[in-house]
Enzyme design. Structure first.
Site, short mmCIF file in Angstrom:
data_model
loop_
_atom_site.label_atom_id
_atom_site.label_comp_id
_atom_site.label_asym_id
_atom_site.label_seq_id
_atom_site.Cartn_x
_atom_site.Cartn_y
_atom_site.Cartn_z
N GLU A 164 -25.90 -13.88 62.58
CA GLU A 164 -26.44 -15.31 62.04
C GLU A 164 -26.13 -15.84 62.75
OE1 GLU A 164 -23.28 -18.25 60.09
OE2 GLU A 164 -23.25 -16.35 59.40
N ASP B 264 -21.54 -13.42 59.44
CA ASP B 264 -19.82 -13.79 59.13
C ASP B 264 -19.81 -13.68 57.32
OD1 ASP B 264 -19.70 -15.08 61.40
OD2 ASP B 264 -20.09 -17.31 61.06
N TYR C 220 -11.80 -14.84 62.62
CA TYR C 220 -12.96 -16.16 62.43
C TYR C 220 -12.51 -16.94 61.12
CZ TYR C 220 -16.67 -17.44 59.01
OH TYR C 220 -17.59 -18.14 57.92
#
Length: 742
Positions: free
Chosen positions: A8, A108, A316
């Site tokens: 990403e 992600d 995350y």
């Protein structure tokens, strides 16, 4: 055979390449876009990167300001926005894709990451499917495990749910915003307006709170307070009635205790209770806590947390989970954290425990655990350090012992009237030790009195008070409220609130709806209430979850949304004129409200307002041309300070300039605080009278003359605007006072 791994962000590409490489990851670039060539086992791999979304939604054919619009498609961002820097990343991935035989998405693992990867696979790599890596941290161990156990398919349910969200938000956003803007335009004015699927209901929540506050009528009440001494300790106690709603009753009590010098402790009650450790952070609770302890806004907290994640320091952050599973390697993380000096003693305490079991919360997330530190020692800026420290201490605190607190209630009898003193203290710190300064428990110990002890009365007072209106939302509490009502997602709520600020619908740290915000809600409620319908918004949220779970088709949901929006817009079109007139007036009122700095000092009738002209900002009286007051303003963002100057009682403004701290300045150029004294003052007077001539050092043709601004007096070139040379007069009083404070 070459495999292309798509990440990403560039940082993630580097982390993944370095983690998977058997040897050294070879960094290469195309048009300054980095990618990495590595070997893992017998597999040749290229690790490429995006920069977030490379594609955005746009109309297939531009329709101007017409609505409704449903004929949309994914297009490269560079074709939607001019000068979009993402195009070079897209073209780089196109070139890398031609070299590859297989494809793996390593964006992600959430809805947005899935959409980013899905679009790259479909539109750049021209593939129907791809492998999928799933991970919660960018640590070497987890990335290797994620790669070696990658799924053979994209997470299509998650991807299509995310794509549906984009389509719904675009349908709502473009159509409703165009309708609102067109309505105002129909009155001959222009103001870019917006509302959206979640933005409208969010604004309504804030406006409803504002209306409650404005409608609030304070109710008077009285409290009777005893101040005294017992066992050499000061004590404050309120009459057991607490609030007297009838003044006569309070006066009767005051009469009954009048002149009394002593009371007696009639009872003492002690209650001990257990305080469980906090649960691990999900994104919302992290944002709320960051605002509570550091006053960092939710949007900034998310940005900082994302940076910490990308650098491998935390897991995350866009998670709804409040649970830490054993699979994250709890003992290993705490052992690693022990290497950081600040946490060494805390970790040592925990590692001495026979078992490490976190106090998990109820909330879960199918994709990620709660937020936790990875144990990697970070290099951080000040704000990052604050957020990281909070995350680490919260993580450690979840493994702590239960804390124990004690409340003490002391009843004091004064001639039959009972007064209550309350205290509280921590008897066993437990997890408080681990959470450190963030535990912040109130400690109010009462003197060590016993039943029957005499209390010496210093005074007994009756206080006039009144009830207070409900508190406004803060940037953190509105995020929490949106989550509670099921509006928006963990990743979008902060941005939605930020948009309300940008549109001028709300303002202030304690979030206040502006006249425009209130009138937008009132107007829409009156003419097209469905735009603000929370239930409808929640309904589509539930349907997107069904798409993720593969129990509902995307086409069904989008078809239903088109019908709903078309129906709303039909009603809107019929009322467009009335809606436009109401919103246009609200816009004018809001501009006046937000630009007014105070009453005009000359006519005492008009308001001094911040305005914009051809040559920049200035202050003028609202009664112009009857009142000709004007005050020039410096460059930068100028806002009312909401206060008067202590020296001259003129209004003050706040000057905000990029890279500098906001500065509050009095608008009165003749303010005593701007007086020049000493030798510099004497010289300035001579320059002003012409007794001294000072040539301009810049152009050499003009001479320096004394000028005035809201910052005070200064020297400027007489050839202005051809020569813009200025000189500060160093002992200007305003400057001197500021320097002394430093």
């Amino acid at each position: 055979m070459v495999e292309l791994i798509i990440t990403e962000k560039p940082n993630a590409a580097q982390k993944i390449a370095e983690a998977l490489a058997d040897g050294k990851a070879i960094k290469e670039s195309i048009n300054k876009v980095p990618y990495y060539s590595i070997t893992h086992g017998n597999q040749d791999i290229i690790v490429g990167c995006a920069v977030g979304h490379l594609f955005g939604l746009a109309e297939k054919k531009k329709a101007g300001m017409n609505y409704p619009v449903f004929d949309i498609e994914w297009k490269p961002n560079s074709s939607i926005k001019k000068d979009d820097f993402s195009n070079k990343y897209l073209t780089t991935l196109q070139k890398l894709a031609k070299k590859a035989d297989s494809f793996t998405v390593a964006c992600d693992f959430d809805v947005e990451g899935e959409v980013i990867g899905m679009n790259i696979i479909r539109f750049v790599c021209k593939q129907k499917d791809a492998n999928r890596m799933k991970f919660s941290t960018l640590t070497k161990e987890e990335l290797i495990e994620s790669y070696e156990n990658k799924s053979k398919h994209l997470e299509w349910g998650q991807g299509l749910a995310g794509e549906t969200r984009h389509f719904l938000d675009y349908y709502y956003g473009i159509n409703m915003s165009r309708a609102l803007t067109a309505a105002i335009k129909s009155t001959g004015r222009f103001k870019l307006m917006s509302t959206g699927r979640v933005q409208g209901p969010a604004l309504k929540i804030i406006v409803e709170k504002e209306k409650d506050i404005k409608a609030f009528v304070p109710v008077p009440f009285w409290q009777i307070e005893l101040e005294g001494v017992v066992k050499k300790g000061e004590i404050n106690a309120l009459h057991k009635e607490d609030k007297f709603w009838e003044k006569d009753k309070a006066l009767l009590v005051m009469k009954n205790v009048e002149g009394k010098k002593e009371g007696v402790v009639s009872s003492i009650e002690k209650n001990e209770f257990t305080q469980l450790p906090p649960v691990p952070f999900d994104l919302t609770s992290l944002q709320v806590e960051c605002y509570r302890v550091h006053k960092i806004p939710p949007k900034a907290t998310l940005s900082i947390a994302q940076d910490l994640y990308v650098n491998g320091y935390i897991s995350y952050p866009r998670t709804s989970s409040q649970q830490l599973p054993p699979s994250i390697g709890i003992k290993k993380i705490i052992t690693a954290l022990q290497k950081q000096e600040a946490y060494a003693p805390l970790c040592k305490t925990l590692l001495a425990k026979p078992t490490l079991t976190p106090h998990n919360g109820k909330k879960t997330d199918p994709a990620h655990p709660a937020i936790y530190p990875t144990g990697i020692t970070p290099k951080l800026e000040k704000k990052e350090e604050k957020v990281y420290d909070l995350i680490v201490r919260r993580f450690l605190a979840t493994f702590g012992e239960n804390a124990k607190r004690e409340t003490v209630t002391m009843t004091i009898d004064v001639n039959g009237e009972l007064f209550i003193a309350k205290g509280q203290r921590t008897t066993f710190k437990g997890w408080h030790e681990l959470y450190g300064p963030y535990a912040n428990m109130k400690e109010e110990e009462l003197p060590p009195a016993e039943q029957g002890d005499k209390v010496t009365i210093k005074k007994i007072s009756m206080h006039d008070k009144e009830t207070k209106p409900p508190a406004r939302y803060t940037p953190a509490s509105i995020i929490k409220e949106l989550e509670k009502r099921g509006l928006g997602t963990k990743a979008t709520r902060a941005q939605i609130v930020d948009t309300l600020f940008q549109r001028g619908y709300v303002h202030g740290t304690s979030i206040e709806a502006t006249n425009l915000g209130i009138n937008v809600v009132d107007t829409l409620e009156k003419h097209v209430p469905k735009i603000l319908d929370e239930a409808l918004t929640r309904h589509f949220e539930e349907e997107m979850e069904e798409i993720r779970e593969k129990t509902k088709k995307q086409d069904e949901v989008l078809g239903e949304a088109k019908e709903v929006i078309t129906d709303i817009l039909k009603g809107f079109k019929k009322e467009e004129g009335d809606i436009g007139a109401e919103l246009a007036q609200a816009h004018i009122d809001t501009q006046n409200e937000l630009s007014t700095i105070g009453k005009c000092y000359k006519c005492n009738d008009g308001d001094l307002q911040i305005r914009r002209g051809k040559f920049g900002g200035f202050i003028a009286c609202s009664k112009y041309p009857d009142c000709d007051v004007t005050i020039s303003l410096p460059s930068g963002l100028i806002k009312p300070a909401g206060k008067e100057c202590k020296e001259c009682s003129f209004p003050m403004v706040t000057v905000i300039r990029k890279g500098k701290r906001p500065q509050e300045v009095c608008v009165n150029k003749e303010c005593p605080s701007k007086k020049i004294e000493g030798s510099a003052g004497a010289e300035a007077l001579k320059v002003a009278s012409g007794d001294i001539e000072k040539p301009c050092p810049k152009c050499t043709e003009g001479k320096l003359v004394l000028r005035k601004s809201i910052y005070g007096q200064f020297y400027g070139c007489s050839r202005f605007p051809k020569c813009r040379h200025t000189e500060r007069i160093e002992n200007n009083q305003a400057f001197v006072k500021k320097a002394k404070k430093k």
